[in-house]
Write a protein that holds these residues in place. Structure first.
Motif, short mmCIF file in Angstrom:
data_model
loop_
_atom_site.label_atom_id
_atom_site.label_comp_id
_atom_site.label_asym_id
_atom_site.label_seq_id
_atom_site.Cartn_x
_atom_site.Cartn_y
_atom_site.Cartn_z
N ASP A 145 -2.87 1.27 -5.90
CA ASP A 145 -1.91 0.22 -6.23
C ASP A 145 -2.58 -0.83 -7.13
O ASP A 145 -3.78 -0.79 -7.37
CB ASP A 145 -1.36 -0.43 -4.94
CG ASP A 145 -2.48 -0.82 -3.99
OD1 ASP A 145 -3.65 -0.73 -4.40
OD2 ASP A 145 -2.18 -1.22 -2.86
N GLU A 146 -1.78 -1.75 -7.62
CA GLU A 146 -2.28 -2.74 -8.57
C GLU A 146 -3.43 -3.59 -8.04
O GLU A 146 -4.37 -3.89 -8.79
CB GLU A 146 -1.14 -3.65 -9.07
CG GLU A 146 -0.16 -2.97 -10.00
CD GLU A 146 0.91 -2.21 -9.26
OE1 GLU A 146 0.82 -2.13 -8.00
OE2 GLU A 146 1.82 -1.68 -9.90
N PRO A 147 -3.38 -4.04 -6.78
CA PRO A 147 -4.50 -4.87 -6.31
C PRO A 147 -5.85 -4.17 -6.44
O PRO A 147 -6.85 -4.79 -6.82
CB PRO A 147 -4.17 -5.12 -4.84
CG PRO A 147 -2.72 -4.98 -4.75
CD PRO A 147 -2.33 -3.97 -5.77
N PHE A 148 -5.87 -2.88 -6.15
CA PHE A 148 -7.14 -2.17 -6.26
C PHE A 148 -7.57 -2.09 -7.73
O PHE A 148 -8.74 -2.23 -8.04
CB PHE A 148 -7.04 -0.76 -5.67
CG PHE A 148 -8.35 -0.04 -5.70
CD1 PHE A 148 -9.33 -0.32 -4.76
CD2 PHE A 148 -8.64 0.88 -6.70
CE1 PHE A 148 -10.57 0.30 -4.82
CE2 PHE A 148 -9.87 1.52 -6.76
CZ PHE A 148 -10.83 1.23 -5.81
#
Lengths: 310, 410
Positions: A145-148
């Motif tokens: 996902d984007e946070p990673f």
């Protein structure tokens, strides 16, 4: 085995060829640049075109350890970077109780030391292995996902990781980073900016034949020529939902060789279409007359070019 | 104001001048910039400090006060040049000219000025009667309005009025499209949860020197699923596409992971253009990019194209699809069914918004509509702001209901 980095694009090509990886010039170029400039290489392309393979071959040829981070949804710091060994820490706490040396501060320092740390791929990649910087393969980044992705951006820009209990760990020599993506979602521009980008395409007929020859030395020449021509024709078909990749061509060659096929015929194609095409609609479209038609066509082409022996 | 000016005169000038700045600020406010009274006072102070020797100094001084985001700059720029049109700005001020005298000239420069501005400069005009979304008439016999020839033309977006925009904006504020959040696999620390957070547990245990081990938990984060919007901009939908693009712009900027496509005879991905903060700029960019405004519709081949080239790239994480179209297809409907089925099977939820549905007597007679209907989860109308707000309500409901489609199919 050379452990030094190749000094020219030709050298990269040779290096890959030695490991039976047939790359086209554009890929060799971008790979050379990425090694030379120390920038991560971002490889995007359809499934089964040999993206992951590059990292493996590179690690092999440069005699560096390969560290692979397979991405999936929900991948977080504890599985990508580091994790404390909680069971051991618990035992340590109990032991210190038993021996009645429960000075909190020392205990804290003890159990958050290096020996209780479980290193995950990203942290491993920053460590000196004694053989030079490792090859770090971040596979299928699009599944995270984007946070990673944002976190990875940090790591890739400084090649350092901060562990609150231990401090900052920095790579003496940045790892060689290869990132692959199947485009199941668009990767953020910020990350792409840090990398050199390359779209890995399906190979042309010549290259594909070369690949099959190298990977399956026992395959019949005429059969290989037919297989490649057939697969290439399939890839030109705009109505197919999922085109066969190199992996499929290799599988099909293997399958047909196992079936002792010497030359393609409509019946054997019908029976083995499932190796090549992975969607029912596509198989239904190709079955019967369609496949036979393509076969006639490629046979004529092979005849006229006199290319029956590769 | 020259340094050696007589103070009395200066005071007079300053009066007019202050008034001018005030008018200018009002103009900006009407055009949609967030300019409050505080800003005006600030602007006066700033101009006093900077002086009026040079036009560009004056420009940048006002800019520094009235503009606080980069995307407001084009609007400010236009407004400034219209408002302070005469380069001999100082003289104008001495002559106590009020900006209203420019208005006639302004309305002549249609191509140069965005409609928002010219409306803002002509404040007391009655609102356009054609803005009334409620009264929009659609041809009932819409099957005849899908044009047979592809009209490849650049559609001019400039005829969006402030009135409409305000209304749309208001609606957008209440329209957050609260599509039900779904559980992701990523974990986050919570006071209670479904898993033990060992790291925090241990730290807590250390605080007591290991005598007790108070448990700490982690649980799954909930997150909006990605949203993929496909909006029909063909001839039969042209009354709506304008309004809908505003709506799309709002929801694109409301959250991350929104992908926007428009289609007529071909499919265009306009996601990046919709990311511009200023709606005018965004829509300008879109109109530049899109070539088949108000042409025919080829829903079948468009969906096919989407399935082939985009679905795997944007539907990867359980996306919700908003399909906005009247379902009137110029194509043969035989590919439409299977392609729609594939789209439906590759997303979490397929929501069809159809403006034709506002008619009580609506029956799915057109072949295209019949082909699409079995494959949608939710089927709703979209013809005015009300229906858009209803939509957000539907989308926040826990489970997909298909009552509407079922009723129509039966």
């Amino acid at each position: 085995m050379p452990s030094t980095l190749p000094s020219s694009i030709d050298a990269v090509e040779t290096l890959l060829k030695e490991a039976n990886y047939v790359a086209d010039r554009s890929l060799a170029t971008v790979l050379f640049l990425s090694l030379k400039m120390g920038r991560p290489l971002f490889l995007e392309g359809e499934a089964g075109v040999g993206k992951t393979e590059i990292a493996k071959v590179l690690a092999d040829q440069l005699d560096r350890p390969l560290i692979r981070l397979q991405c999936y949804e929900g991948l977080d710091v504890s599985s990508a970077v580091y994790e404390w060994n909680y069971a051991r820490q618990m035992i340590e706490i109990r032991l210190s109780e038993a021996t009645e040396t429960t000075d909190k501060k020392t205990l804290g320092q003890n159990i958050f030391s290096d020996e209780f740390l479980i290193k995950r791929p990203l942290l491993q990649a920053l460590e000196d292995t004694g053989k030079g910087a490792p090859v770090l393969l971040i596979d299928e980044l699009d599944r995270t996902d984007e946070p990673f992705e944002a976190y990875l951006l940090e790591v890739l820009s400084d090649f350092q990781i901060t562990i609150p209990e231990l401090g900052t760990i920095k790579a003496a020599e940045p790892p060689i980073v290869i990132i692959t993506s199947n485009r199941t979602r668009e990767i953020h521009d910020a990350l792409k900016r840090r990398c050199l980008y390359h779209w890995v395409d399906y190979p042309d007929a010549e290259r594909e034949k070369d690949i099959i020859r190298r990977k399956i030395p026992g395959a019949d020449e005429r059969l290989t020529a037919q297989i490649v021509a057939f697969v290439q024709k399939l890839r030109e078909d705009p109505s197919l939902f999922k085109l066969p990749g190199i992996a499929e061509s290799l599988d099909w060659t293997n399958a047909l060789t196992e079936l002792n096929t010497i030359s393609l015929d409509p019946a054997v194609i019908n029976d083995t279409l499932g190796v090549l095409l992975k969607y029912q609609d596509d198989i239904a479209k190709m079955q019967g007359s369609e496949a036979a038609e393509i076969l006639t066509q490629i046979n004529q082409e092979l005849e006229s070019s006199g290319d029956t022996a590769g | 104001m020259t340094p050696q000016a007589d103070p009395v005169e200066t005071a007079n000038e300053a009066g007019t001048f202050a008034e001018n700045i005030l008018h200018f600020a009002r103009t900006l406010r009407r055009a949609g910039l967030p300019v409050g009274p505080g800003r005006v006072i600030e602007a006066l102070r700033a101009v006093e400090c900077a002086g009026l020797q040079r036009r560009d100094d004056f420009y940048w001084t006002l800019h520094s006060v009235f503009v606080n985001r980069h995307d407001q700059w084009p609007l400010f720029d236009q407004a400034f040049h219209i408002f302070w049109k005469n380069p001999d700005i100082l003289k104008k001020m001495m002559d106590m000219m009020l900006p209203t005298t420019y208005l006639d000239k302004v309305s002549g420069d249609e191509d140069e000025i965005s409609k928002r501005l010219s409306q803002a400069l002509a404040p007391d005009e009655a609102p356009d009667s054609d803005n009334d979304q409620e009264n929009e008439e659609v041809e009932i016999n819409a099957e005849l309005t899908t044009s047979e020839s592809e009209l490849l033309q650049e559609k001019d977006f400039e005829d969006m009025s402030t009135e409409e925009l305000e209304e749309a904006k208001k609606a957008m504020q209440s329209l957050k499209l609260p599509i039900r959040e779904v559980r992701t696999r990523r974990l986050v620390a919570r006071s209670s949860g479904n898993r033990i957070d060992m790291r925090r547990t241990l730290r807590a245990a250390l605080r007591s020197g290991g005598a007790t081990i108070p448990l700490r938990y982690r649980t799954n984060i909930k997150k909006h699923p990605p949203l993929v919007i496909m909006c029909d901009i063909s001839g039969s939908m042209s009354q709506y596409s304008r309004m809908l693009l505003h709506f799309l712009h709002a929801i694109t900027n409301d959250r991350d992971r929104v992908h926007t496509f428009v289609f007529g005879t071909r499919l265009t991905n306009i996601t990046r253009y919709m990311r511009y903060r200023d709606v005018d700029e965004a829509l300008d960019a879109v109109s530049e990019k899109v070539e088949d405004w108000s042409g025919g519709t080829r829903i079948g081949s468009t969906i096919e194209e989407f399935n082939k080239y985009w679905s795997r790239r944007v539907l990867g994480q359980g996306a919700v699809v908003l399909f906005i179209s009247d379902g009137l297809d110029r194509d043969q409907a035989d590919i439409l069914g299977p392609e729609m089925e594939r789209l439906h099977k590759s997303c979490r939820q397929l929501i069809w918004l159809n403006p034709l549905l506002r008619y009580d007597g609506f029956e799915p007679k057109a072949r295209g509509i019949k082909a699409i209907l079995p494959h949608v989860d939710i089927f709703r109308t979209v013809h005015n702001l009300q229906s858009l707000s209803d939509l957000s309500e539907i989308l926040s409901q826990p489970d997909t209901n298909t009552d509407n489609t079922r009723r129509l199919i039966a």
